[in-house]
Design an enzyme around this catalytic site. Structure first.
Site, mmCIF file in Angstrom:
data_model
loop_
_atom_site.group_PDB
_atom_site.id
_atom_site.type_symbol
_atom_site.label_atom_id
_atom_site.label_comp_id
_atom_site.label_asym_id
_atom_site.label_seq_id
_atom_site.Cartn_x
_atom_site.Cartn_y
_atom_site.Cartn_z
ATOM 1 N N LYS A 1 0.709 -1.265 0.004
ATOM 2 C CA LYS A 1 -0.118 -0.145 -0.092
ATOM 3 C C LYS A 1 0.766 1.418 -0.001
ATOM 4 O O LYS A 1 1.888 1.189 0.599
ATOM 5 C CB LYS A 1 -0.857 0.142 1.334
ATOM 6 C CG LYS A 1 -1.866 -1.047 1.355
ATOM 7 C CD LYS A 1 -2.657 -0.930 2.626
ATOM 8 C CE LYS A 1 -3.885 -2.076 2.714
ATOM 9 N NZ LYS A 1 -4.924 -1.843 1.882
ATOM 10 N N ARG B 1 -10.481 -11.574 1.577
ATOM 11 C CA ARG B 1 -11.188 -12.457 1.029
ATOM 12 C C ARG B 1 -10.331 -13.778 1.197
ATOM 13 O O ARG B 1 -11.038 -14.993 0.992
ATOM 14 C CB ARG B 1 -11.721 -12.157 -0.320
ATOM 15 C CG ARG B 1 -10.731 -11.904 -1.365
ATOM 16 C CD ARG B 1 -10.969 -11.229 -2.481
ATOM 17 N NE ARG B 1 -10.923 -9.736 -2.212
ATOM 18 C CZ ARG B 1 -11.164 -8.778 -3.051
ATOM 19 N NH1 ARG B 1 -11.552 -9.088 -4.398
ATOM 20 N NH2 ARG B 1 -11.252 -7.567 -2.666
#
Length: 498
Positions: A282, A356
């Site tokens: 990130k 996920r």
């Protein structure tokens, strides 16, 4: 905080502070007029001086007046007399009230809400919201500061609602539920606010074992380590945790408050205790906020704390998929293909879509409970923040009955969600040339395709997914975990227990 219900005239109750509404254009309700009579007309005289306009968010604290027994009187703006407030204006009014009360040196407070009317809401709902805001407004997180903030003022711990005798049974139940919900919310906020160097997967496992001590007869805790997960074939989960020296944990908390044999309701929480993005790292700005990436897990802990407090007659299983997502020589690489516990293969196109990957194995693990319902809670996608902002969590479901039950709980708790589409048309965005699916679906409808990914692992039960990326924490000078959606989850479980 302790909540009391009394059928006492406002002018005669002995309390440190009496809270009553005042309306625009210097108007008083019948309750206010009775107080003004006891104050020998001083109340309306002060109001007409213009120090409070009566608009939602206005407050004014007065010293003892006339024959009113309260040591102080707080007036708060409630809009136009005989006109119903909106829900948001009520929240604005109560937020101002409790913010002001917390700055005063009080031990107990009484509040008269008989003249407050909210469009489409019962009076009992007004009391419920007031109780919850009163409790959560006193939350502080300063346990990691070497010097605690100094204050000579003590925050009040007793709040009395003045209400007719006929409502006491209902209000007593509602405020009891509110008190338990407040504790759950604050547990979730504490966990969310802890830094990643303290709140690790192992720390969460320890918290689960501590929680079990509250009711060892009803709560059983099992913690699966990486070796046990490997034996179960959780290759998707392990593809995330292997990049960190902090080992991943699958934390299972089984609460049996219902009848033996009753199918449990399962809550599954994303517990990424810090999310660097992995190899798909990130940007540095704001990365400190990625300690909040376990707020889904925190909400599971919070909800379980609340249902234990309430001794709900229901069976609930909390599953927390706890891991760190870090870049290292062991970390997954874009293009890697892993096999999930379900046997389905996944091409990892972006290691920052890791939530996920841990959730899909946890959702497969949930099958063994033959659940009545499964709700997963996750700070899953920035796309959900773009779509809904910070006001509502996104909800996806493969079952309309479950979706309606969650929507009802959302409405009652005012912990808002918005029903998003889960159409098959979106599934093709997850196609991979090399595996059964990719872990991302491209730039369009990112929150939807993330839910579509999870839906592939939930075909054996009724399931809903809550994307709380926009609601789990606040930014700026109020930065911190919100505790959402604990209130929604607790209300949902209360409703199911009935």
């Amino acid at each position: 905080m302790e909540f009391l219900i009394k059928n006492t005239q406002p002018a005669t109750i002995s309390t440190d502070c009496l809270v009553i509404p005042v309306f625009e254009n210097s108007k008083l309700s019948d309750t206010g007029k009775a107080l003004d009579d006891a104050a020998k007309g001083q109340l309306i005289s002060i109001i007409k001086q213009g120090d409070i306009a009566g608009k939602p968010g206005d407050t004014l604290v007065l010293s003892q007046l006339g024959e009113i027994k309260a040591k102080r009187i707080m007036l708060f703006g409630a809009g136009e007399l005989n006109k119903k407030l909106s829900e948001d204006d009520l929240i604005k009014s109560f937020s101002a009230v409790f913010s002001t009360l917390n700055k005063l040196n009080l031990k107990q407070v009484a509040i008269a809400l008989a003249d407050i009317h909210v469009a489409g809401r019962e009076k009992t709902w007004v009391v419920r919201i007031a109780a919850q805001l009163a409790g959560t407004s006193q939350y502080e997180f300063n346990q990691l500061k070497s010097t605690k903030p100094k204050t000579t003022k003590s925050k009040y711990k007793k709040l009395t609602f003045l209400a007719p005798e006929s409502t006491h049974k209902t209000l007593s139940q509602l405020t009891q539920e509110a008190a338990a919900t407040i504790k759950g919310i604050n547990v979730a906020r504490d966990l969310g606010n802890l830094p990643g160097n303290i709140c690790t997967p192992s720390y969460l496992a320890k918290q689960a074992r501590q929680l079990a001590k509250k009711d060892e007869a009803k709560l059983k805790v099992t913690v699966l380590d990486e070796k046990e997960m490997e034996e179960l074939g959780m290759g998707s989960f392990l593809s995330v945790s292997k990049g960190s020296k902090e080992t991943g944990k699958l934390i299972v908390m089984e609460y049996y408050g219902g009848k033996k044999g009753d199918k449990p309701h399962v809550l599954v929480g994303k517990g990424i205790t810090f999310d660097s993005g992995g190899i798909s790292i990130k940007p540095g700005q704001g990365m400190d906020e990625m300690k909040f990436d376990m707020c889904g897990a925190a909400s599971v802990f919070g909800a379980l704390n609340s249902i234990i407090e309430l001794k709900l007659p229901i069976n609930v299983v909390g599953i927390v998929a706890a891991a760190e997502n870090m870049p290292s020589g062991n970390a997954s690489k874009p293009g890697d293909i892993v096999t999930s516990m379900s046997g389905q293969t996944i091409e990892i196109l972006n290691t920052d879509a890791e939530g996920r990957l841990v959730l899909c194995d946890a959702l497969t693990y949930a099958e063994r409970y033959e659940p009545e319902s499964v709700v997963d809670i996750a700070t899953l996608t920035g796309a959900c923040v773009v779509a809904l902002g910070s006001h509502a969590s996104g909800m996806y479901s493969n079952n309309d009955k479950l979706a309606k039950a969650l929507q009802k709980a959302s409405d009652e708790s005012y912990d808002r969600i918005w029903h998003m589409p889960l159409w098959d048309a979106y599934q093709k965005q997850l196609d991979s040339n090399f595996a059964d699916m990719a872990n991302i679906g491209g730039p369009e409808a990112g929150s939807v395709t993330a839910a579509c990914f999870l839906a592939r692992y939930t075909k054996k039960y009724h399931w809903a997914h809550l994307d709380i990326a926009g609601t789990a924490w606040l930014k700026g000078d109020k930065k911190g975990a919100t505790g959402r959606p604990v209130s929604l989850l607790v209300q949902y479980l209360i409703n199911q227990s009935k």
